[in-house]
Design an enzyme around this catalytic site. Sequence first.
Site: not given
Length: 469
Positions: A282, A295, A288, A161
């Site tokens: 970024s 992704e 970043k 979970h």
Amino acid sequence: MTSKSANKMWGGRFSASPADVMEEINASIDFDKVLSPQDIEGSKAHAKMLAEQGIITKTDAREIVRGLDKIGDEIAAGKFKFSAALEDVHMNIENRLRELIGPAAGRLHTARSRNDQVATDFRLYVRDKIDGFEAALTSLQHALASKAEAHADTVMPGFTHLQPAQPVTFGHHLLAYVEMFARDRGRFDDARTRLNECPLGSAALAGTSFPIDRAQTADALDFDRPMANSLDGVSDRDFILETLAAASICAIHVSRLAEELVIWSTPQFGFIVLSDQFSTGSSIMPQKRNPDAAELTRAKIGRISGAFQGLLMVMKGLPLAYSKDMQEDKEVAFDALAHLHTALLAMTGMVGDLKPVPEAMKAAAGSGYSTATDLADWLVRELKLPFRDAHYITGQIVKMAEDQAIALEDLALSDMQKAEAGITKAVYSVLSVENSVKSRKSFGGTAPQNVRKMAKRWLKRLEKDLEKV
Ligand code: ARG
């Protein structure tokens, strides 16, 4: 209608040329030109067989093969001019062959049709892609197993979970993916075995009256045998459906690993650092480091399962034999297979380069009372309590630790004894995360000794496999 002349390849019975939009909907050359190498290979095998069977002369066959080789060179050099008016790769190549060698080119299409031609080309193409997946998956497994061996003892939280459940080792977690990718290889291999029969010689749908030798062309193209039924030969696309199904399952596995890389590399988890080579910055936020490759790898399942669903719908309810609907099989399949390949390469790079942060993993492994099951098991083993009772008592002990906002191993023995008088200080030995993982020696369990053994076994096998691919 337009003043264009009727199609040279099949225009005998036509007096008008196709509407512009007809050409637009009908032409597949923009995408099926990638089948050129397979089309040429198939045509050469066909021409040689026709000559051996005395269906065309040896001289014509030699000219045809010479012309086809020249066309192959032109295409490889980017000098070939593909034309939409000639619809598809098959007619573009045949037309050029006529320009190069003259009328003998017209004999190549004896005893065959574009229907068996395209089915053959596409099988050859998909077979190559499957071989590419075998190589890419083996490399990915190797990268995972190497990291697993190096981190057989690195303790991290195991989750259910996405809540801390029980400590595991990082190596064990990575080997889980090695197993998944092994099954993916198995699925691709199964698909390849069923795919590897040759439709060439099925002709349009009914076979041919010429004395062709289908076993010879099948053999020349490295197929195991000719397909046994000419209608089936030109009609089915199950080979690509099956490959896309295997690709979808594989992409699901890739997406799950990619998602874990994304989560693990967040500052909140901090379990791994992805290399600069697989991260981006970024344009506005200087701090970043984004896991873009992970992704995108995660997202590839979208187009891959989309291709599978799309082609299922194309094939649903199609009567035998060939229908032009089947031309829609290629674009989506080309796209899906290419993107899975890229995803596998990117994943292999990310896994190979990633740097685990064992301290962060270990700290997280101890949080969330992850050794509570070890405590319950101790009560069963040492005090002979039934597991259900041990579970209940452990729950009470966890509650006490939670109320005091401390870890289980920091809870006083006197507190534990309030829940179960028989508990002794020996219990503390099972509450550390290291001892927890060490104790899980059951077959397939997370104990470092198991993980090391499994990683070694995999590496040995994978190194052999890598020599073959
Ligand atoms: N471009 C066609 C396809 O991909 C080749 C077969 C055409 N056959 C036909 N009977 N029109 O399906």
